[in-house]
Write a protein that holds these residues in place. Structure first.
Motif, PDB file in Angstrom:
ATOM      1  N   PRO A   1       0.804  -1.240   0.000  1.00 34.17           N
ATOM      2  CA  PRO A   1       0.000   0.000   0.000  1.00 34.17           C
ATOM      3  C   PRO A   1       0.831   1.281   0.000  1.00 34.17           C
ATOM      4  N   LYS A   2       2.058   1.232   0.507  1.00 33.44           N
ATOM      5  CA  LYS A   2       2.902   2.432   0.464  1.00 33.44           C
ATOM      6  C   LYS A   2       3.841   2.304  -0.724  1.00 33.44           C
ATOM      7  N   GLY A   3       3.569   3.026  -1.791  1.00 30.79           N
ATOM      8  CA  GLY A   3       4.422   2.902  -2.964  1.00 30.79           C
ATOM      9  C   GLY A   3       3.813   3.563  -4.164  1.00 30.79           C
ATOM     10  N   GLU A   4       4.388   3.281  -5.312  1.00 32.91           N
ATOM     11  CA  GLU A   4       3.910   3.860  -6.569  1.00 32.91           C
ATOM     12  C   GLU A   4       3.775   2.755  -7.611  1.00 32.91           C
ATOM     13  N   THR A   5       2.785   2.909  -8.499  1.00 35.15           N
ATOM     14  CA  THR A   5       2.595   1.962  -9.595  1.00 35.15           C
ATOM     15  C   THR A   5       2.980   2.634 -10.909  1.00 35.15           C
ATOM     16  N   TYR A   6       3.739   1.930 -11.707  1.00 36.83           N
ATOM     17  CA  TYR A   6       4.179   2.437 -13.015  1.00 36.83           C
ATOM     18  C   TYR A   6       3.724   1.463 -14.095  1.00 36.83           C
ATOM     19  N   THR A   7       3.139   1.977 -15.162  1.00 41.18           N
ATOM     20  CA  THR A   7       2.840   1.138 -16.321  1.00 41.18           C
ATOM     21  C   THR A   7       3.682   1.636 -17.502  1.00 41.18           C
ATOM     22  N   PHE A   8       4.425   0.733 -18.103  1.00 41.78           N
ATOM     23  CA  PHE A   8       5.163   1.034 -19.332  1.00 41.78           C
ATOM     24  C   PHE A   8       4.575   0.162 -20.441  1.00 41.78           C
ATOM     25  N   TRP A   9       4.389   0.742 -21.632  1.00 39.05           N
ATOM     26  CA  TRP A   9       3.894  -0.044 -22.754  1.00 39.05           C
ATOM     27  C   TRP A   9       4.980  -0.237 -23.794  1.00 39.05           C
ATOM     28  N   GLY A  10       4.938  -1.400 -24.422  1.00 36.78           N
ATOM     29  CA  GLY A  10       5.837  -1.634 -25.552  1.00 36.78           C
ATOM     30  C   GLY A  10       6.935  -2.622 -25.188  1.00 36.78           C
ATOM     31  N   GLU A  11       7.826  -2.856 -26.088  1.00 37.05           N
ATOM     32  CA  GLU A  11       7.879  -2.278 -27.388  1.00 37.05           C
ATOM     33  C   GLU A  11       6.734  -2.836 -28.210  1.00 37.05           C
ATOM     34  N   GLY A  12       5.971  -1.922 -28.857  1.00 33.07           N
ATOM     35  CA  GLY A  12       4.839  -2.420 -29.609  1.00 33.07           C
ATOM     36  C   GLY A  12       4.201  -1.397 -30.514  1.00 33.07           C
ATOM     37  N   VAL A  13       3.375  -1.907 -31.390  1.00 34.01           N
ATOM     38  CA  VAL A  13       2.724  -1.088 -32.406  1.00 34.01           C
ATOM     39  C   VAL A  13       1.528  -0.354 -31.821  1.00 34.01           C
ATOM     40  N   SER A  14       1.484   0.963 -31.997  1.00 32.15           N
ATOM     41  CA  SER A  14       0.283   1.711 -31.662  1.00 32.15           C
ATOM     42  C   SER A  14      -0.485   1.996 -32.939  1.00 32.15           C
TER      43      SER A  14
END
Lengths: 328, 328
Positions: B142-155
């Motif tokens: 609960p104490k922290g940060e969430t990061y989402t990274f996308w790729g490598e991929g086609v948009s």
């Protein structure tokens, strides 16, 4: 805060101590008491506000505790404590003797159902979050293979095995996944990996005076079950180096599902943990699943449960509408 | 095999075609029909055994299909088709217009409840498996940060934006997570990352004859919303190179939760996917959640559901005792 979930802890070792901290991080929970087999008066506890109670008095807390977190060991504590407490309280535990899980599940299930309680067994990260990901990977990619790598991390059992050798003063053993094997898996090669190809064992050993390093290294590397089947390294260090550089119980690992979808594309599904403290994270998972035990029981879903039975929303302190809005 | 789950597919584009393959990989499922708005007779279909039906005849299949997989787009198809089919069938879809999820959930929920059906919305990998891991990471740490990274991929959206520029014959855009930013996150540094610091945009562009590469590169790099806020690279290639080297719809990404447990230890929770085919994997996830829609409905749990509402066991074709014995 009203309506906090009232928590009890059974056992005040590594896990129990970290569970106290994990509860403090969660505003929807409140620690009521810690139960121990030792004499509460004899115990040295940093925090004097903790309510330490002898385990024989647990029953008196039946109406005052919503979930009991069982922090005992799998070898002797939990087979007895699991069913005993499941009859009186919702419980959560980290039972990890893999071969006996079906038997343990049955005995806890029966006790919990008789008492109208809900017991979540075998949580933590493995078994627990890793088990969940092994299942999810297989369901999403039915044609493929699942690989679990552990480490880099301390194996308590292997460290103990070294410490039992005559001439060894102290020792610590790290299980290290072999990067080359992991890369093969991640490239979708679906390799068949022997024990030796998956993990290394790194041993840091403090010798007694006049012990023979050559003989001790030989004994470690040829030890059946523990080291003989692995690439093993032995490094002799001083006692002070062991205390300063190897005090943290770090651990972690990887669950990788490599599968092919119907179009023959390689698809890689991976879950990993890198933990600076294994007991602190394991306790954090236990405390999170305590929340699920509470909500499942409120919903009338009694008996023994594992990670497979629990809808994720029961693990969060946030309303499901908020989860949909913010995290979906 | 008796008692197979009978599946229908609505929409026969990229997702629908891959869903056909995903069903074939699952012995507990059987494809009954594919519903389309086009004239079934006019359609070129590789596999002549497929039963292609006009969408207007779907209602006649009410008693012959257990779960309908909606493979339409989020912009215009699903807002209409979601509630329409949810009233008659258990459904699953990949609705991904994030800001409108609460509204879409409500309309599908109402239709499904009126019809006594179960509808799983917004599954795939993001939203879907990534959403699940964002929630699990937050609950465990609960104490922290969430990061989402996308790729490598086609948009697809960014590729289309480039194709709309005058002088561009064809183009493909890859979203690439920045390794340095990911390493900071994995080291537990809890960085604050701007848009530009998280992802690069790599564009491969085929020019029309006599088009001005300098001007086109300028137009791409300054395009608001799409490229202006990013480090963007533009590479001009031939049409044949685009067809041979950039035909696969690869994608993937990372959800990382970096948190501190009560003892102040850094703990890193990471989920990632590396997909050679985005539509094939997305369809595989849809088909897996179709199984859950079927079992939830059998258990009387009606209405709209997301990944947060579904106990993992409903995603597997194996009895939960086997999961406990083999995967826990």
């Amino acid at each position: 805060m009203n309506n906090q979930i009232r928590i009890g802890i059974v056992g005040y070792g590594n896990l129990g101590r970290e569970a106290v901290q994990a509860i403090k991080q969660r505003a929807d929970m409140k620690l009521i008491a810690i139960f121990t087999r030792r004499s509460p008066d004899s115990m040295q506890v940093e925090d004097e506000t903790l309510n330490i109670v002898h385990i024989s008095e647990a029953e008196a807390y039946k109406d005052h505790i919503d979930v009991m977190i069982l922090c005992g060991g799998s070898a002797t504590d939990l087979p007895e404590q699991g069913p005993f407490f499941a009859h009186m309280f919702n419980t959560v535990d980290s039972y990890d003797t893999h071969a006996k899980i079906p038997e343990y599940f049955s005995s806890v299930d029966e006790a919990a159902k008789n008492g109208g309680k809900t017991s979540v067994i075998s949580v933590g990260w493995d078994p627990g979050l890793f088990s969940l990901n092994r299942m999810l990977g297989e369901a999403m990619l039915p044609k493929g293979e699942t690989y679990t790598f552990w480490g880099e991390g301390v194996s308590q059992g292997h460290s103990d095995a070294i410490r039992r050798i005559k001439g060894v003063k102290d020792a610590i053993q790290y299980t290290v996944p072999i990067a080359e094997a992991m890369e093969k898996v991640r490239r979708g090669e679906l390799p068949t990996l022997s024990t030796r190809e998956k993990h290394l064992r790194e041993c840091y050993v403090v010798l007694e005076k006049e012990a023979d390093p050559v003989e001790i290294e030989r004994q470690i590397k040829t030890m059946p079950n523990y080291f003989a089947d692995y690439e093993t390294t032995v490094t002799f260090i001083s006692e002070s180096e062991l205390k300063t550089k190897h005090a943290k119980m770090k651990h972690g690992g990887f669950v990788i599902r490599s599968g092919k979808t119907g179009d023959n594309s390689n698809q890689i599904f991976e879950f990993s943990l890198k933990l600076d403290s294994n007991p602190a994270f394991t306790s954090s998972v236990l405390v999170t699943y305590a929340r699920a035990a509470y909500y499942l029981n409120k919903a009338g879903d009694i008996g023994a449960k594992t990670v497979y039975d629990i809808a994720p929303k029961y693990l969060s302190d946030r309303p499901v509408e908020d989860l949909r809005r913010d995290l979906l």
